[in-house]
Write a protein that holds these residues in place. Structure first.
Motif, PDB file in Angstrom:
ATOM      1  N   VAL A 123     -37.767 -25.228  29.450  1.00 18.86           N
ATOM      2  CA  VAL A 123     -38.992 -25.815  30.008  1.00 18.86           C
ATOM      3  C   VAL A 123     -39.640 -24.841  30.997  1.00 18.86           C
ATOM      4  CG1 VAL A 123     -39.913 -27.653  31.466  1.00 18.86           C
ATOM      5  CG2 VAL A 123     -38.293 -28.202  29.649  1.00 18.86           C
ATOM      6  N   ALA A 124     -38.822 -24.258  31.859  1.00 26.41           N
ATOM      7  CA  ALA A 124     -39.361 -23.292  32.820  1.00 26.41           C
ATOM      8  C   ALA A 124     -39.946 -22.084  32.101  1.00 26.41           C
ATOM      9  CB  ALA A 124     -38.267 -22.851  33.790  1.00 26.41           C
ATOM     10  N   GLY A 125     -39.248 -21.600  31.082  1.00 25.18           N
ATOM     11  CA  GLY A 125     -39.759 -20.463  30.317  1.00 25.18           C
ATOM     12  C   GLY A 125     -41.079 -20.773  29.649  1.00 25.18           C
ATOM     13  N   ALA A 126     -41.223 -21.994  29.160  1.00 26.09           N
ATOM     14  CA  ALA A 126     -42.468 -22.398  28.514  1.00 26.09           C
ATOM     15  C   ALA A 126     -43.638 -22.397  29.488  1.00 26.09           C
ATOM     16  CB  ALA A 126     -42.306 -23.782  27.892  1.00 26.09           C
ATOM     17  N   VAL A 127     -43.355 -22.683  30.743  1.00 19.90           N
ATOM     18  CA  VAL A 127     -44.408 -22.697  31.773  1.00 19.90           C
ATOM     19  C   VAL A 127     -44.711 -21.286  32.268  1.00 19.90           C
ATOM     20  CG1 VAL A 127     -45.012 -23.507  34.087  1.00 19.90           C
ATOM     21  CG2 VAL A 127     -43.843 -25.039  32.491  1.00 19.90           C
ATOM     22  N   LEU A 128     -43.679 -20.466  32.408  1.00 17.86           N
ATOM     23  CA  LEU A 128     -43.848 -19.155  33.031  1.00 17.86           C
ATOM     24  C   LEU A 128     -44.451 -18.109  32.103  1.00 17.86           C
ATOM     25  CD1 LEU A 128     -40.454 -19.015  34.958  1.00 17.86           C
ATOM     26  CD2 LEU A 128     -42.724 -19.339  35.944  1.00 17.86           C
ATOM     27  N   LYS A 129     -44.298 -18.276  30.799  1.00 17.06           N
ATOM     28  CA  LYS A 129     -44.809 -17.290  29.852  1.00 17.06           C
ATOM     29  C   LYS A 129     -45.841 -17.923  28.916  1.00 17.06           C
ATOM     30  CE  LYS A 129     -42.481 -13.725  31.240  1.00 17.06           C
ATOM     31  NZ  LYS A 129     -43.181 -12.554  31.831  1.00 17.06           N
ATOM     32  N   GLU A 130     -46.651 -17.077  28.291  1.00 14.92           N
ATOM     33  CA  GLU A 130     -47.758 -17.578  27.475  1.00 14.92           C
ATOM     34  C   GLU A 130     -47.448 -17.594  25.986  1.00 14.92           C
ATOM     35  OE1 GLU A 130     -51.235 -15.345  28.383  1.00 14.92           O
ATOM     36  OE2 GLU A 130     -51.359 -16.063  30.462  1.00 14.92           O
ATOM     37  N   ARG A 131     -46.843 -16.553  25.456  1.00 14.79           N
ATOM     38  CA  ARG A 131     -46.569 -16.466  24.018  1.00 14.79           C
ATOM     39  C   ARG A 131     -45.264 -17.176  23.675  1.00 14.79           C
ATOM     40  NH1 ARG A 131     -49.801 -12.635  21.474  1.00 14.79           N
ATOM     41  NH2 ARG A 131     -51.047 -11.365  22.898  1.00 14.79           N
ATOM     42  N   LEU A 132     -45.215 -17.741  22.470  1.00 20.36           N
ATOM     43  CA  LEU A 132     -44.070 -18.562  22.073  1.00 20.36           C
ATOM     44  C   LEU A 132     -42.760 -17.797  22.160  1.00 20.36           C
ATOM     45  CD1 LEU A 132     -42.848 -21.153  20.977  1.00 20.36           C
ATOM     46  CD2 LEU A 132     -43.410 -20.365  18.658  1.00 20.36           C
ATOM     47  N   LEU A 133     -42.721 -16.579  21.614  1.00 22.81           N
ATOM     48  CA  LEU A 133     -41.479 -15.813  21.646  1.00 22.81           C
ATOM     49  C   LEU A 133     -41.061 -15.521  23.082  1.00 22.81           C
ATOM     50  CD1 LEU A 133     -39.193 -14.313  20.280  1.00 22.81           C
ATOM     51  CD2 LEU A 133     -40.701 -12.321  20.044  1.00 22.81           C
ATOM     52  N   ASP A 134     -42.027 -15.197  23.929  1.00 22.88           N
ATOM     53  CA  ASP A 134     -41.713 -14.926  25.326  1.00 22.88           C
ATOM     54  C   ASP A 134     -41.198 -16.178  26.034  1.00 22.88           C
ATOM     55  OD1 ASP A 134     -42.545 -12.342  24.939  1.00 22.88           O
ATOM     56  OD2 ASP A 134     -44.547 -12.668  25.762  1.00 22.88           O
ATOM     57  N   LYS A 135     -41.739 -17.322  25.690  1.00 21.54           N
ATOM     58  CA  LYS A 135     -41.268 -18.587  26.257  1.00 21.54           C
ATOM     59  C   LYS A 135     -39.796 -18.811  25.918  1.00 21.54           C
ATOM     60  CE  LYS A 135     -45.774 -20.944  25.816  1.00 21.54           C
ATOM     61  NZ  LYS A 135     -46.034 -21.370  27.199  1.00 21.54           N
ATOM     62  N   LEU A 136     -39.440 -18.588  24.653  1.00 20.57           N
ATOM     63  CA  LEU A 136     -38.059 -18.789  24.214  1.00 20.57           C
ATOM     64  C   LEU A 136     -37.119 -17.791  24.886  1.00 20.57           C
ATOM     65  CD1 LEU A 136     -38.661 -19.402  20.404  1.00 20.57           C
ATOM     66  CD2 LEU A 136     -38.035 -21.092  22.123  1.00 20.57           C
ATOM     67  N   LEU A 137     -37.555 -16.518  24.929  1.00 18.08           N
ATOM     68  CA  LEU A 137     -36.726 -15.498  25.566  1.00 18.08           C
ATOM     69  C   LEU A 137     -36.527 -15.805  27.047  1.00 18.08           C
ATOM     70  CD1 LEU A 137     -38.258 -12.288  23.943  1.00 18.08           C
ATOM     71  CD2 LEU A 137     -35.933 -13.154  23.595  1.00 18.08           C
ATOM     72  N   ALA A 138     -37.591 -16.264  27.700  1.00 20.02           N
ATOM     73  CA  ALA A 138     -37.496 -16.601  29.120  1.00 20.02           C
ATOM     74  C   ALA A 138     -36.500 -17.731  29.348  1.00 20.02           C
ATOM     75  CB  ALA A 138     -38.872 -16.991  29.657  1.00 20.02           C
ATOM     76  N   GLY A 139     -36.521 -18.729  28.481  1.00 17.78           N
ATOM     77  CA  GLY A 139     -35.572 -19.831  28.594  1.00 17.78           C
ATOM     78  C   GLY A 139     -34.139 -19.362  28.440  1.00 17.78           C
ATOM     79  N   VAL A 140     -33.921 -18.458  27.482  1.00 14.73           N
ATOM     80  CA  VAL A 140     -32.585 -17.909  27.273  1.00 14.73           C
ATOM     81  C   VAL A 140     -32.122 -17.127  28.497  1.00 14.73           C
ATOM     82  CG1 VAL A 140     -31.228 -16.251  25.914  1.00 14.73           C
ATOM     83  CG2 VAL A 140     -32.781 -17.848  24.764  1.00 14.73           C
ATOM     84  N   VAL A 141     -33.020 -16.347  29.081  1.00 15.70           N
ATOM     85  CA  VAL A 141     -32.661 -15.529  30.246  1.00 15.70           C
ATOM     86  C   VAL A 141     -32.292 -16.409  31.442  1.00 15.70           C
ATOM     87  CG1 VAL A 141     -33.574 -13.936  31.982  1.00 15.70           C
ATOM     88  CG2 VAL A 141     -33.973 -13.504  29.549  1.00 15.70           C
ATOM     89  N   ARG A 224     -42.084  -8.427  27.497  1.00 15.87           N
ATOM     90  CA  ARG A 224     -41.227  -8.783  26.363  1.00 15.87           C
ATOM     91  C   ARG A 224     -40.022  -7.867  26.213  1.00 15.87           C
ATOM     92  NH1 ARG A 224     -43.971 -10.359  20.843  1.00 15.87           N
ATOM     93  NH2 ARG A 224     -44.534 -12.070  22.233  1.00 15.87           N
ATOM     94  N   ALA A 225     -40.213  -6.566  26.362  1.00 17.96           N
ATOM     95  CA  ALA A 225     -39.089  -5.645  26.179  1.00 17.96           C
ATOM     96  C   ALA A 225     -37.964  -5.950  27.166  1.00 17.96           C
ATOM     97  CB  ALA A 225     -39.564  -4.201  26.351  1.00 17.96           C
ATOM     98  N   GLY A 226     -38.332  -6.189  28.407  1.00 16.23           N
ATOM     99  CA  GLY A 226     -37.324  -6.528  29.403  1.00 16.23           C
ATOM    100  C   GLY A 226     -36.652  -7.854  29.116  1.00 16.23           C
ATOM    101  N   LEU A 227     -37.428  -8.819  28.638  1.00 12.48           N
ATOM    102  CA  LEU A 227     -36.854 -10.122  28.309  1.00 12.48           C
ATOM    103  C   LEU A 227     -35.859 -10.008  27.162  1.00 12.48           C
ATOM    104  CD1 LEU A 227     -39.972 -12.483  28.526  1.00 12.48           C
ATOM    105  CD2 LEU A 227     -38.095 -12.281  30.163  1.00 12.48           C
ATOM    106  N   VAL A 228     -36.203  -9.217  26.160  1.00  7.80           N
ATOM    107  CA  VAL A 228     -35.296  -9.026  25.017  1.00  7.80           C
ATOM    108  C   VAL A 228     -33.983  -8.409  25.486  1.00  7.80           C
ATOM    109  CG1 VAL A 228     -34.918  -7.715  22.890  1.00  7.80           C
ATOM    110  CG2 VAL A 228     -37.095  -8.880  23.261  1.00  7.80           C
ATOM    111  N   ALA A 229     -34.079  -7.378  26.319  1.00 10.29           N
ATOM    112  CA  ALA A 229     -32.877  -6.696  26.798  1.00 10.29           C
ATOM    113  C   ALA A 229     -32.000  -7.637  27.621  1.00 10.29           C
ATOM    114  CB  ALA A 229     -33.274  -5.468  27.628  1.00 10.29           C
ATOM    115  N   HIS A 230     -32.616  -8.385  28.530  1.00 12.57           N
ATOM    116  CA  HIS A 230     -31.835  -9.293  29.379  1.00 12.57           C
ATOM    117  C   HIS A 230     -31.272 -10.467  28.571  1.00 12.57           C
ATOM    118  CE1 HIS A 230     -33.825  -7.136  32.697  1.00 12.57           C
ATOM    119  NE2 HIS A 230     -32.797  -7.535  33.422  1.00 12.57           N
TER     120      HIS A 230
END
Length: 254
Positions: A123-141, A224-230
């Motif tokens: 949920v936090a990732g969905a709010v903090l990021k704009e693109r769908l993939l970034d939202k999912l990656l943010a949630g995972v991080v 995105r690159a940093g999110l993928v790595a983390h």
């Protein structure tokens, strides 16, 4: 306010709030002092006040900068606190053990923690990021960082020290990422002396909340690159940690 001043303020306020919350909890001891005591890995009696105190400070600090991040940190702290109380005598460790119990119809405190923190991170990732993939990656991080800090909390001071070490690079980033990292580090620094001195432990409540705050700092400071790595790093740590837990359970079996 300059970014350096903002980070300094975040660190100081978080540390001060943590200490004040520890003092308040120790004075009131809701439910009695016995409820707030545990045996650590060496068999010494330690206090649990540092856990919810650092979780509160981390949540308030993150919420000042991002309500979504603050909510995720708060949920991580609450879920961890629930596991500290309800799962204190549960020998099961690792995702597979709790998911296996869930398949058998038993909802363990570990499963509540797993799904609660994961949902809050997404949920936090969905709010903090704009693109769908970034939202999912943010949630995972966010969820993965919460789990990672708890994973290293196996000896006095390790989780708090890990937060200080992992948060330090974030101080170099501009924007909210640096201040979010500073807030997590302030809470960790406030509890580290008593944790190292085996007078207190932060438990799942503090470890998960501080980890989620670090995850939010990573999300705020990376593309995105940093999110993928983390995300890859925290997933790898979770897989490794689950294997170690499974091995330990096997070794302890009669």
């Amino acid at each position: 306010m300059s970014e350096r001043a903002s980070r300094t303020t975040a660190f100081g306020l978080s540390a001060a709030l943590t200490r004040a919350a520890v003092a308040a909890l120790r004075a009131k001891a809701p439910g009695g002092h016995d409820r707030w005591e545990r045996k650590n890995c060496a068999g010494r009696t330690v206090e649990l006040y540092a856990g919810p105190a650092s979780a509160l400070a981390a949540a308030v600090g993150a919420g000042r900068l991002s309500p979504a991040a603050g909510a995720a940190v708060a949920v991580a702290g609450v879920c961890g606190g629930y596991d500290d109380v309800a799962g204190a005598d549960d020998p099961r460790r690792g995702f597979r053990a709790h998911l296996g119990a869930l398949r058998d119809g038993e909802v363990t405190s570990g499963a509540v923690k797993l799904f609660g923190i994961s949902a809050a991170g997404l949920v936090a990732g969905a709010v903090l990021k704009e693109r769908l993939l970034d939202k999912l990656l943010a949630g995972v991080v966010i969820a993965g960082a919460a789990h990672f800090v708890n994973l290293v909390d196996v000896r006095p001071g390790r989780a708090a020290a890990a937060v200080l070490a992992l948060g330090a690079p974030g101080l170099l980033r501009s924007g909210h990422g640096g201040a979010l990292a500073a807030g997590a580090m302030g809470a960790a620094a406030a509890v580290l002396p008593d944790d190292l001195g085996e007078r207190a432990m932060i438990g799942d409540s503090g470890a998960h909340a501080l980890g989620a705050a670090l995850g939010a700092a990573v999300v705020a400071g990376n593309g995105r690159a940093g999110l993928v790595a983390h995300a890859a790093a925290v997933v790898a740590a979770a897989v490794y940690g689950d294997k170690v837990s499974a091995f330990a359970r096997g070794a302890d079996a009669p």
